[in-house]
Design a protein around this motif. Structure first.
Motif, mmCIF file in Angstrom:
data_model
loop_
_atom_site.group_PDB
_atom_site.id
_atom_site.type_symbol
_atom_site.label_atom_id
_atom_site.label_comp_id
_atom_site.label_asym_id
_atom_site.label_seq_id
_atom_site.Cartn_x
_atom_site.Cartn_y
_atom_site.Cartn_z
ATOM 1 N N ASP A 396 0.883 -1.172 0.000
ATOM 2 C CA ASP A 396 0.000 0.000 0.000
ATOM 3 C C ASP A 396 0.919 1.220 0.000
ATOM 4 O O ASP A 396 1.575 1.530 1.002
ATOM 5 C CB ASP A 396 -0.874 -0.037 1.261
ATOM 6 C CG ASP A 396 -1.776 1.183 1.386
ATOM 7 O OD1 ASP A 396 -1.419 2.255 0.846
ATOM 8 O OD2 ASP A 396 -2.826 1.066 2.046
ATOM 9 N N ILE A 397 0.987 1.922 -1.115
ATOM 10 C CA ILE A 397 1.977 2.987 -1.303
ATOM 11 C C ILE A 397 1.780 4.136 -0.319
ATOM 12 O O ILE A 397 2.738 4.740 0.170
ATOM 13 C CB ILE A 397 1.981 3.491 -2.777
ATOM 14 C CG1 ILE A 397 3.293 4.233 -3.089
ATOM 15 C CG2 ILE A 397 0.791 4.383 -3.076
ATOM 16 C CD1 ILE A 397 4.467 3.340 -3.256
ATOM 17 N N HIS A 398 0.523 4.456 -0.002
ATOM 18 C CA HIS A 398 0.270 5.575 0.917
ATOM 19 C C HIS A 398 0.642 5.199 2.353
ATOM 20 O O HIS A 398 1.191 6.013 3.091
ATOM 21 C CB HIS A 398 -1.193 6.015 0.822
ATOM 22 C CG HIS A 398 -1.589 6.407 -0.560
ATOM 23 N ND1 HIS A 398 -0.876 7.322 -1.305
ATOM 24 C CD2 HIS A 398 -2.614 6.002 -1.355
ATOM 25 C CE1 HIS A 398 -1.440 7.452 -2.489
ATOM 26 N NE2 HIS A 398 -2.499 6.669 -2.546
ATOM 27 N N ALA A 399 0.358 3.954 2.727
ATOM 28 C CA ALA A 399 0.734 3.476 4.066
ATOM 29 C C ALA A 399 2.249 3.421 4.193
ATOM 30 O O ALA A 399 2.820 3.804 5.228
ATOM 31 C CB ALA A 399 0.116 2.107 4.324
ATOM 32 N N MET A 400 2.919 2.984 3.107
ATOM 33 C CA MET A 400 4.382 2.918 3.123
ATOM 34 C C MET A 400 4.969 4.331 3.284
ATOM 35 O O MET A 400 5.893 4.541 4.069
ATOM 36 C CB MET A 400 4.877 2.270 1.813
ATOM 37 C CG MET A 400 6.381 1.992 1.783
ATOM 38 S SD MET A 400 7.450 3.425 1.477
ATOM 39 C CE MET A 400 6.946 3.922 -0.157
ATOM 40 N N GLY A 407 7.159 7.408 10.914
ATOM 41 C CA GLY A 407 7.691 6.350 11.762
ATOM 42 C C GLY A 407 6.612 5.487 12.397
ATOM 43 O O GLY A 407 6.774 4.982 13.501
ATOM 44 N N VAL A 408 5.483 5.318 11.675
ATOM 45 C CA VAL A 408 4.364 4.505 12.189
ATOM 46 C C VAL A 408 4.378 3.166 11.455
ATOM 47 O O VAL A 408 4.516 3.141 10.230
ATOM 48 C CB VAL A 408 3.012 5.226 11.929
ATOM 49 C CG1 VAL A 408 1.845 4.409 12.452
ATOM 50 C CG2 VAL A 408 3.012 6.617 12.531
ATOM 51 N N PRO A 409 4.225 2.028 12.149
ATOM 52 C CA PRO A 409 4.199 0.734 11.442
ATOM 53 C C PRO A 409 3.027 0.667 10.459
ATOM 54 O O PRO A 409 1.955 1.220 10.722
ATOM 55 C CB PRO A 409 4.015 -0.301 12.566
ATOM 56 C CG PRO A 409 4.276 0.427 13.837
ATOM 57 C CD PRO A 409 4.035 1.877 13.592
ATOM 58 N N PRO A 414 -3.420 4.008 11.671
ATOM 59 C CA PRO A 414 -4.665 4.789 11.718
ATOM 60 C C PRO A 414 -4.992 5.371 10.340
ATOM 61 O O PRO A 414 -4.085 5.838 9.630
ATOM 62 C CB PRO A 414 -4.351 5.907 12.725
ATOM 63 C CG PRO A 414 -3.172 5.433 13.498
ATOM 64 C CD PRO A 414 -2.394 4.537 12.583
ATOM 65 N N SER A 415 -6.252 5.345 9.951
ATOM 66 C CA SER A 415 -6.652 5.799 8.607
ATOM 67 C C SER A 415 -6.316 7.270 8.392
ATOM 68 O O SER A 415 -6.007 7.693 7.276
ATOM 69 C CB SER A 415 -8.147 5.560 8.387
ATOM 70 O OG SER A 415 -8.889 6.263 9.355
ATOM 71 N N GLU A 416 -6.340 8.067 9.465
ATOM 72 C CA GLU A 416 -6.044 9.496 9.351
ATOM 73 C C GLU A 416 -4.595 9.725 8.939
ATOM 74 O O GLU A 416 -4.288 10.607 8.120
ATOM 75 C CB GLU A 416 -6.343 10.189 10.691
ATOM 76 C CG GLU A 416 -6.024 11.682 10.738
ATOM 77 C CD GLU A 416 -6.713 12.500 9.650
ATOM 78 O OE1 GLU A 416 -6.117 13.507 9.229
ATOM 79 O OE2 GLU A 416 -7.821 12.120 9.198
ATOM 80 N N VAL A 417 -3.682 8.897 9.469
ATOM 81 C CA VAL A 417 -2.252 9.025 9.134
ATOM 82 C C VAL A 417 -2.045 8.675 7.654
ATOM 83 O O VAL A 417 -1.334 9.379 6.924
ATOM 84 C CB VAL A 417 -1.391 8.099 10.039
ATOM 85 C CG1 VAL A 417 0.079 8.136 9.610
ATOM 86 C CG2 VAL A 417 -1.526 8.518 11.494
ATOM 87 N N ARG A 418 -2.717 7.614 7.204
ATOM 88 C CA ARG A 418 -2.603 7.213 5.801
ATOM 89 C C ARG A 418 -3.184 8.303 4.890
ATOM 90 O O ARG A 418 -2.644 8.593 3.826
ATOM 91 C CB ARG A 418 -3.348 5.891 5.558
ATOM 92 C CG ARG A 418 -3.213 5.372 4.132
ATOM 93 C CD ARG A 418 -4.050 4.122 3.900
ATOM 94 N NE ARG A 418 -3.912 3.661 2.530
ATOM 95 C CZ ARG A 418 -4.612 4.143 1.499
ATOM 96 N NH1 ARG A 418 -5.486 5.122 1.694
ATOM 97 N NH2 ARG A 418 -4.427 3.662 0.276
ATOM 98 N N ARG A 419 -4.308 8.905 5.313
ATOM 99 C CA ARG A 419 -4.962 9.953 4.517
ATOM 100 C C ARG A 419 -4.016 11.138 4.305
ATOM 101 O O ARG A 419 -3.952 11.713 3.221
ATOM 102 C CB ARG A 419 -6.248 10.404 5.211
ATOM 103 C CG ARG A 419 -7.098 11.364 4.368
ATOM 104 C CD ARG A 419 -8.407 11.699 5.075
ATOM 105 N NE ARG A 419 -8.221 12.733 6.093
ATOM 106 C CZ ARG A 419 -8.246 14.047 5.836
ATOM 107 N NH1 ARG A 419 -8.427 14.479 4.611
ATOM 108 N NH2 ARG A 419 -8.080 14.922 6.810
ATOM 109 N N ARG A 420 -3.270 11.481 5.359
ATOM 110 C CA ARG A 420 -2.335 12.602 5.248
ATOM 111 C C ARG A 420 -1.218 12.284 4.255
ATOM 112 O O ARG A 420 -0.853 13.119 3.433
ATOM 113 C CB ARG A 420 -1.738 12.940 6.623
ATOM 114 C CG ARG A 420 -2.771 13.545 7.545
ATOM 115 C CD ARG A 420 -2.224 14.019 8.871
ATOM 116 N NE ARG A 420 -3.296 14.675 9.614
ATOM 117 C CZ ARG A 420 -3.116 15.484 10.643
ATOM 118 N NH1 ARG A 420 -1.900 15.743 11.056
ATOM 119 N NH2 ARG A 420 -4.135 16.040 11.252
ATOM 120 N N ALA A 421 -0.708 11.058 4.338
ATOM 121 C CA ALA A 421 0.362 10.650 3.403
ATOM 122 C C ALA A 421 -0.153 10.645 1.968
ATOM 123 O O ALA A 421 0.544 11.056 1.033
ATOM 124 C CB ALA A 421 0.876 9.279 3.783
#
Length: 523
Positions: A396-400, A407-409, A414-421
């Motif tokens: 998942d490119i956005h999660a990566m 620095g989050v595994p 959390p979906s909010e962190v992925r949304r920001r990326a």
């Protein structure tokens, strides 16, 4: 070769005549449908002494237009192909001067025949508005080329064929000289018959769904209007910029109000969005902004789609949009009459409108797309090892990206962190500013700026790519896609800083967006 028709609708227009040129200065016009009556299905021509019978003319024309040993040259030949296809004729092989110009000079100006003639031949063509004046009738909008006297029609139509041939003699040799043959032969020319077939097929639409949605949207808009009037404390016209400005800045005294030279309050696009996002405004004021935004979006969807689309549905229940091949600088297609590219997918109402596009019984609609194509292209051309590895491993490119930046595994992120990326990944491609990212994520400009800085630290190759691309654009006036398509920016060295910044952002994005468009064209 060029056709003249009774209207701009290639799928329904009557053939009025066609023009041919065999060498510069030698062109003719063959009238087949002048003075034709409305009841005459294909224009006709009949047995009029001053023109050929349509059937006889087409019988003579068909072997020539379909002869593999004779190259047919046209300007925006897609239109002529559609007209002739309805008469059982498929034009091949062909060259198109509009596509030649688009291949060679994307970004340097328009690719219409009048503009190309001025630019390359120093010649001003007879305009359609000039020739149509010779047709009887008071209103220009009601006049048809079929009513133009043949003498004037000949001057106009034969000139079209002559100028097209002259343009071809100027543009065609440049392909090899400028190394653009491959772009034209593999990306541009082969696409045209595909687009002709797509436009002719059209897409089936359920009129009842659109009608029902129009009614639902109207009721909801009325309710929202009442809500706005209650919140505002008086009745006013939501569609009036003047009344809106007086409410926001005159009565409610909201910040950011500016007056124009005429003394009216300025109500620029995006004003309501900015006010709705302003957390310092009172709750009631923000609620008013959000309700007005909802009303505006709903009424726009109603007027643009549910009210307008039924007018484009033909007798077979299908809509035939027109795809412009040379309208964008980056190689993307553009849809018009009607535009079917911008129907929203993120809103509930947009998704409801999309349900009106259906497949006939026994068929399915298939949606085919490339997964995150622009990010893949960026990973390739900017040579970003982490992104390339993530795509190769199917991550998942956005999660990566989020994991790299914050620095989050990846697991249980959390979906909010992925949304920001995700917002940063896509924003970086389009040269997003800290202000733009802050607006998108609802965070402070400082925080957004920190995110962008961190992003470039984690993926330094992206900054290197951006700097190198900007430098190349300033030095040579153009950038290139992976396949060699050139997108020109002749004004990029302007002394106007805001214009220069805009063109630099466009130049950084163009190889990415253009390469993605090229890949889809090839497919």
């Amino acid at each position: 070769f060029d056709t003249e028709t009774s209207s701009l609708d290639a799928l329904n227009a009557d053939l009025v005549g066609f023009s041919l040129a065999t060498r510069p200065g030698h062109a003719c016009y063959v009238p087949v449908g002048h003075g034709a009556g409305a009841a005459d299905l294909f224009g006709g021509g009949g047995d009029k002494p001053d023109q050929l019978n349509l059937k006889d003319a087409l019988a003579l024309l068909k072997p020539l237009l379909e002869d593999d040993s004779v190259l047919k040259i046209g300007q925006n030949l897609k239109y002529d192909m559609q007209v002739m296809h309805r008469h059982g004729i498929d034009i091949a092989p062909f060259d198109d001067t509009m596509l030649l110009s688009y291949t060679l000079d994307a970004g340097k100006g328009g690719h219409g025949m009048d503009e190309l003639s001025e630019r390359h031949l120093g010649h001003s063509c007879i305009s359609f508005s000039q020739v149509i004046e010779h047709a009887p009738g008071a209103k220009k909008a009601e006049k048809s080329f079929a009513a133009v006297p043949i003498k004037h029609a000949t001057e106009y139509a034969a000139e079209d064929a002559d100028v097209t041939l002259r343009l071809w003699t100027v543009l065609k040799p440049r392909l090899a000289a400028e190394g653009m043959t491959s772009v034209y032969e593999t990306l541009e020319r082969p696409l045209m018959p595909v687009i002709v077939a797509m436009e002719a097929a059209g897409i089936k639409v359920d009129r009842d769904i659109l009608s029902r949605l129009s009614s639902t949207f109207a009721q909801r808009a009325t309710r929202l209007e009442e809500e706005v009037n209650d919140l505002a404390g008086h009745k006013f016209n939501l569609a009036s910029p003047k009344q809106l400005g007086e409410l926001l800045f005159g009565r409610l005294k909201l910040p950011g109000g500016k007056k124009t030279k005429t003394g009216q309050w300025e109500t620029r696009a995006g004003l309501l969005d900015d006010l709705a996002a302003n957390e310092e405004l009172p709750e009631d004021a923000r609620k008013l902004m959000n309700t007005m935004l909802e009303w505006r979006q709903l009424t726009k969807l109603k007027s643009t789609y549910t009210d307008a689309l039924p007018q484009h549905i033909d007798a077979e229940g299908r809509i035939h949009t027109s795809y412009a091949l040379a309208a964008t600088t980056t190689g993307r297609l553009a849809s018009s009459d009607p535009n079917l590219q911008n129907i929203p997918v993120r809103t509930k109402e947009g998704r409801e409108i999309r349900t009106a596009f259906i497949a006939p019984r026994g068929h399915r609609l298939v949606s085919a797309d490339y997964s995150q194509i622009e990010l893949r292209v960026l990973a390739h051309i900017a040579d970003i090892p982490q992104l390339k590895k993530a795509f190769a491993d199917g991550l998942d490119i956005h999660a990566m990206t989020a994991s790299e930046m914050f620095g989050v595994p990846v697991k249980d992120m959390p979906s909010e962190v992925r949304r920001r990326a995700k917002a940063i990944n896509f924003g970086i491609i389009y040269g997003i500013s800290a202000f733009g990212l802050a607006n998108q994520l609802g965070i402070s400009k400082q925080e957004a700026g920190d995110y962008i800085t961190t992003y470039f630290k984690r993926f330094p190759g992206i900054r290197d790519y951006m700097d190198a691309t900007k430098k190349a654009a300033h030095a040579q006036g153009y950038v290139e896609t992976i396949f060699g398509r050139r997108i020109h920016y002749p004004e990029i060295n302007t002394k106007n800083p805001s214009m220069r910044g805009f063109l630099e952002r466009a130049a950084i994005n163009a190889p990415i967006q253009g390469s993605a468009a090229d890949i889809i064209r090839r497919a």
